[in-house]
Design a protein around this motif. Sequence first.
Motif: not given
Ligand SMILES: *Cc1c(COP(=O)(O)O)cnc(C)c1O
Length: 346
Positions: A56-57, A60, A85, A203-209, A301, A329-331
């Motif tokens: 996902n980055k 971004q 990531n 997924p909801s981390g930094s929240g931008l996704t 994630y 979202t990868g990883g």
């Molecule tokens: C960073 C990341 C997320 C979280 O995404 P956010 O946009 O930060 O919420 C989810 N999955 C993977 C693999 C990531 O690297």
Amino acid sequence: MNRKPEDLIPELQQHRRVILGHEPTPIDRLTRLGQDLGIELWVKRDDCNGLAFGGNKVRQLEYYLGPGVEKNADTVLITGALQSNFVRLTAAAAAKLGWQAHVQLEERVPSDDQLYRKSGNIFLNNLLGAEISYFPEGEDEAGADRALDDRAEQLKSQGRRPYVIHLGLGSPPYGGLGYIRAAAETYAQVIELGNKPDYIVVPSGSGLTHAGFLVGARAIGWDVPIIGICVRRDQKSQTDRIRQRSNELAHMISRPGIITDQDIIISDKTLSPGYGKMNQPVKEAIEKTAQLEAILLDPVYTARTMAGLIDKVRTDAIPQGAKVLFIHTGGNPAIFAYQNAIESFS
Ligand SMILES: *Cc1c(COP(=O)(O)O)cnc(C)c1O
């Protein structure tokens, strides 16, 4: 007719974007895992977007680096956890653009596991030619940001043109524009398939996704429930974060007020014992998804998000027979760094 994101959301054109990955990413049916869970399961393969193992980055960074290109930068700086990531894909983007990458790795999770310290994303940062520095554990987020700004000043005095990616809540969430775009892309695909999902799980981390997808969907009048699974913070603080980031992103595409509190759906039931830590549902999600679909999930994630999806099905919050779209979202490189943690968990 497959429409482009800009046709659906013309305001995206107000923001500079650098193309780094492939789009659209595929949407695949997960027949065997869906059958096992009693739902119709689909996956959006943002792990397959082309740049250095993807994720996902990539989307971004296309919008984070746009302003950097406008400022004629030649060097990018970012700070993150050892196995970030985001850091790896920043190093990859820099290599592709012909920039230098200076990455600062924070010792957030003290560990002497040599795979965690050397393999996965860290190995890739080196291969991609990034300059690496370490930030000691026990210091705050603001301290890590200051150290990065000091580094940028130093580089400036040596004649470089540095651009710092700031990820804190005080900085504009450019990366979320990539997921506004992804929502429009996904909408065009599901219309083409003639098969709209009843639920989307992210997924909801930094929240931008999460916030980006939500704003993008609502901007085109798509009212599908979007369920965010907490990977780092608890439900309450994550709800505040998604509210803030959604409002900022809605402003960035001139659609203030399109997100209401009812739009924000968040679960932290699979978060314990915390960020990056294994638990039984995460282990089950990794094994089931690998063995039924040959799709690989990382423990930080994507497996936590799949665990959250499975929990929603088992508690009937997602009913049997529902059509569900999981955003991958990868990883993937992180699974090597977490090999010991995954294998020794029981
Ligand atoms: C960073 C990341 C997320 C979280 O995404 P956010 O946009 O930060 O919420 C989810 N999955 C993977 C693999 C990531 O690297």
